[in-house]
Design a protein around this motif. Structure first.
Motif, PDB file in Angstrom:
ATOM      1  N   LEU A  58       0.810  -1.225   0.000  1.00 29.56           N
ATOM      2  CA  LEU A  58       0.000   0.000   0.000  1.00 29.56           C
ATOM      3  C   LEU A  58       0.842   1.273   0.000  1.00 29.56           C
ATOM      4  N   ASP A  59       2.130   1.122   0.292  1.00 35.00           N
ATOM      5  CA  ASP A  59       3.005   2.291   0.136  1.00 35.00           C
ATOM      6  C   ASP A  59       3.156   2.639  -1.333  1.00 35.00           C
ATOM      7  N   LYS A  60       3.376   1.610  -2.138  1.00 34.00           N
ATOM      8  CA  LYS A  60       3.631   1.860  -3.557  1.00 34.00           C
ATOM      9  C   LYS A  60       2.346   1.907  -4.365  1.00 34.00           C
ATOM     10  N   ARG A  61       1.307   1.235  -3.884  1.00 33.35           N
ATOM     11  CA  ARG A  61       0.049   1.203  -4.619  1.00 33.35           C
ATOM     12  C   ARG A  61      -1.080   1.652  -3.687  1.00 33.35           C
ATOM     13  N   PRO A  62      -1.108   2.948  -3.383  1.00 30.96           N
ATOM     14  CA  PRO A  62      -2.124   3.430  -2.440  1.00 30.96           C
ATOM     15  C   PRO A  62      -3.521   3.269  -3.026  1.00 30.96           C
ATOM     16  N   PRO A  63      -4.533   3.230  -2.144  1.00 25.75           N
ATOM     17  CA  PRO A  63      -5.892   3.145  -2.643  1.00 25.75           C
ATOM     18  C   PRO A  63      -6.161   4.287  -3.620  1.00 25.75           C
ATOM     19  N   ALA A  64      -6.904   3.993  -4.694  1.00 30.66           N
ATOM     20  CA  ALA A  64      -7.250   5.034  -5.662  1.00 30.66           C
ATOM     21  C   ALA A  64      -8.083   6.100  -4.949  1.00 30.66           C
ATOM     22  N   PRO A  65      -8.008   7.369  -5.403  1.00 31.15           N
ATOM     23  CA  PRO A  65      -8.692   8.460  -4.691  1.00 31.15           C
ATOM     24  C   PRO A  65     -10.191   8.185  -4.478  1.00 31.15           C
ATOM     25  N   SER A  66     -10.832   7.528  -5.441  1.00 32.92           N
ATOM     26  CA  SER A  66     -12.279   7.333  -5.327  1.00 32.92           C
ATOM     27  C   SER A  66     -12.631   6.042  -4.597  1.00 32.92           C
ATOM     28  N   GLY A  67     -11.655   5.188  -4.319  1.00 29.90           N
ATOM     29  CA  GLY A  67     -11.993   3.890  -3.744  1.00 29.90           C
ATOM     30  C   GLY A  67     -11.068   3.529  -2.611  1.00 29.90           C
ATOM     31  N   MET A  68     -11.175   2.300  -2.167  1.00 26.53           N
ATOM     32  CA  MET A  68     -10.346   1.877  -1.043  1.00 26.53           C
ATOM     33  C   MET A  68      -9.325   0.856  -1.469  1.00 26.53           C
ATOM     34  N   ALA A  69      -9.436   0.334  -2.682  1.00 24.54           N
ATOM     35  CA  ALA A  69      -8.513  -0.692  -3.130  1.00 24.54           C
ATOM     36  C   ALA A  69      -7.720  -0.180  -4.319  1.00 24.54           C
ATOM     37  N   PRO A  70      -6.458  -0.613  -4.446  1.00 23.56           N
ATOM     38  CA  PRO A  70      -5.727  -0.276  -5.663  1.00 23.56           C
ATOM     39  C   PRO A  70      -6.261  -1.082  -6.840  1.00 23.56           C
ATOM     40  N   GLU A  71      -5.839  -0.715  -8.050  1.00 27.75           N
ATOM     41  CA  GLU A  71      -6.269  -1.454  -9.243  1.00 27.75           C
ATOM     42  C   GLU A  71      -5.773  -2.896  -9.190  1.00 27.75           C
ATOM     43  N   SER A  72      -6.587  -3.816  -9.674  1.00 25.75           N
ATOM     44  CA  SER A  72      -6.147  -5.201  -9.815  1.00 25.75           C
ATOM     45  C   SER A  72      -5.578  -5.394 -11.223  1.00 25.75           C
ATOM     46  N   GLU A  73      -4.961  -6.549 -11.451  1.00 24.80           N
ATOM     47  CA  GLU A  73      -4.481  -6.862 -12.805  1.00 24.80           C
ATOM     48  C   GLU A  73      -5.647  -6.817 -13.789  1.00 24.80           C
ATOM     49  N   LEU A  74      -6.784  -7.297 -13.342  1.00 27.64           N
ATOM     50  CA  LEU A  74      -7.958  -7.308 -14.229  1.00 27.64           C
ATOM     51  C   LEU A  74      -8.344  -5.881 -14.634  1.00 27.64           C
ATOM     52  N   ASP A  75      -8.336  -4.959 -13.665  1.00 27.41           N
ATOM     53  CA  ASP A  75      -8.655  -3.560 -13.984  1.00 27.41           C
ATOM     54  C   ASP A  75      -7.704  -3.011 -15.046  1.00 27.41           C
ATOM     55  N   VAL A  76      -6.417  -3.366 -14.917  1.00 30.12           N
ATOM     56  CA  VAL A  76      -5.422  -2.852 -15.856  1.00 30.12           C
ATOM     57  C   VAL A  76      -5.634  -3.451 -17.242  1.00 30.12           C
TER      58      VAL A  76
END
Ligand SMILES: [Fe+2]
Length: 419
Positions: free
Chosen positions: A374-392
């Protein structure tokens, strides 16, 4: 065929599944002290166990097992939260707690002086009112191995983890230090299903929504005293028993009910508190006055996960994407007409090819963004989870990325997800 037949019931909750009156009824219960004879006292429905007393009287495995029965019952169908008073008894752990706090402070200072600090995300707090250490488990181990070994050797931590998760669990930890002036969190449920938004959450079948709570245990160890005005966590006892609760906690009427009925308990340095991740809860506000002896409220938040949360075999996404990307793009652009179905895969809304593109992507890449860094992949501003591989991958299809670009992006995601 004869007799009564009817179609299979829906596996999913729907909009009318959530009902505040049922929730109020569940949360109006009172903890029965005869169910928990080993606890020392009950405060605001929360059983409190005094660890020094138990250490004197509880030595046989039979007694420990009875204690674990009580804890399991509390988490499962009781109030959902209990306190282990002096779990880290200062008489024994004073030096360990103090060395651990020194390690935390130096980690916080190092991170605050680094250039990456300003981009750091937090699920709940606005910037500046709290100090957060993500991956505190690993960072503690590297910063001060000695206190780390003592701290995580505490047998009460093993006893409580085993009671809820069985023997094959995995510990992670995050530190939260809330300064005077730090505001309260909004009530919520925790990992796993506390992270996706309501619509995504609704597509998890009902039994899986119930199962989530059995795969994780939430805990906190007080690393400072926590008088009520410092804002120890607020809880709504019995709220973990509300089955559609993952769909309810964002709703205003449930938040209002929480605000009117939550309880919180003062804690002392070294106390532990454990709760069902489905329990409605929220960190409190630190309203202490720094000019009048007010101080930071510091907790080590423990998240302990069952072994069953992991797959039997691991799959490396990158070589698979490399192998199939051009075929996938051509399927997406061709038959599917530049459309990929949403996660509900509803045939009334999506063409078969659009659903096939979705099904393939879901089968091949990681649709789940954790474990991450979570240091390198903080939660996206609108959500609580970072992007998954599927999102990418979905973004890559929609933006027309070539094979080289998708490989670079997934490689970067994987690198940044490592501890
Ligand atoms: Fe939480």
């Amino acid at each position: 065929m004869n007799g009564h037949t009817s179609p299979a019931p829906s596996r999913l909750y729907n909009a009318s599944s959530v009902n505040l009156e049922e929730f109020k009824h569940l949360c109006s219960r009172t903890t029965d002290p005869t169910t928990y004879p080993l606890c020392d006292s009950i405060s605001h429905n929360v059983p409190i166990y005094d660890i020094p007393t138990l250490e004197q009287s509880q030595t046989s495995s039979n007694n420990l097992s009875s204690l674990q029965d009580e804890w399991h019952h509390i988490l499962h169908s009781g109030p959902g939260v209990f306190v282990l008073r002096k779990m880290y008894n200062p008489a024994k752990y004073s030096a360990v707690l103090s060395a651990t706090n020194t390690a935390y402070d130096s980690i916080i200072a190092t991170e605050q002086s680094s250039s990456a600090f300003s981009s750091k995300g937090d699920h709940f707090a606005s910037g500046g009112t709290n100090d957060r250490i993500w991956s505190a488990f690993s960072k503690h181990a590297l910063a001060d191995p000695e206190s780390f070994v003592s701290y995580y050797s505490n047998p009460w931590l093993a006893a409580v983890s085993t009671a809820w998760l069985g023997p094959g669990y995995k510990v992670t930890a995050q530190v939260n230090a809330v300064h005077p002036g730090g505001e309260a969190q909004a009530p919520h449920r925790d990992y796993h299903l506390g992270f996706p938004d309501e619509e995504r959450c609704r597509h998890y079948p009902i039994p899986l929504q119930l199962a989530s709570q059995f795969l994780t245990l939430q805990g906190a160890v007080a690393h400072s005293d926590m008088p009520l005005e410092s804002g120890p966590t607020r809880y709504l006892p019995f709220s973990q028993c509300y089955a559609p609760g993952y769909l309810a906690w964002r709703r205003d009427e449930f938040k209002s009910f929480f605000e009117a009925n939550y309880i919180s308990l003062p804690l002392s340095l070294g106390d532990g508190v454990f709760f069902n991740p489905a329990l409605f809860h929220a960190a409190g506000a630190n309203v202490m006055d720094p000019a009048n002896g007010g101080f930071r409220r510091v907790a080590n938040l423990l998240q302990i996960s069952a072994a069953m949360g992991k797959t039997m075999e691991s799959v490396e996404t990158l070589p698979l994407i490399q192998s199939v990307w051009d075929l996938l793009v051509s399927k997406y652009k061709g038959e599917a007409g530049g459309v990929i179905a949403d996660s509900d895969m509803d045939p009334a809304r999506w063409s078969l090819p659009a659903r096939e593109v979705r099904a393939f992507v879901q089968a091949v890449v990681e649709a789940y963004p954790f474990p991450t860094n979570l240091d390198k992949r903080p939660p996206a501003p609108s959500g609580m989870a970072p992007e998954s591989e599927l999102d990418v991958v979905v973004r890559g299809l929609e933006e027309g990325w070539g094979r080289e670009k998708i490989m670079l992006e997934i490689e970067q995601l994987q690198r940044d997800s490592r501890a």
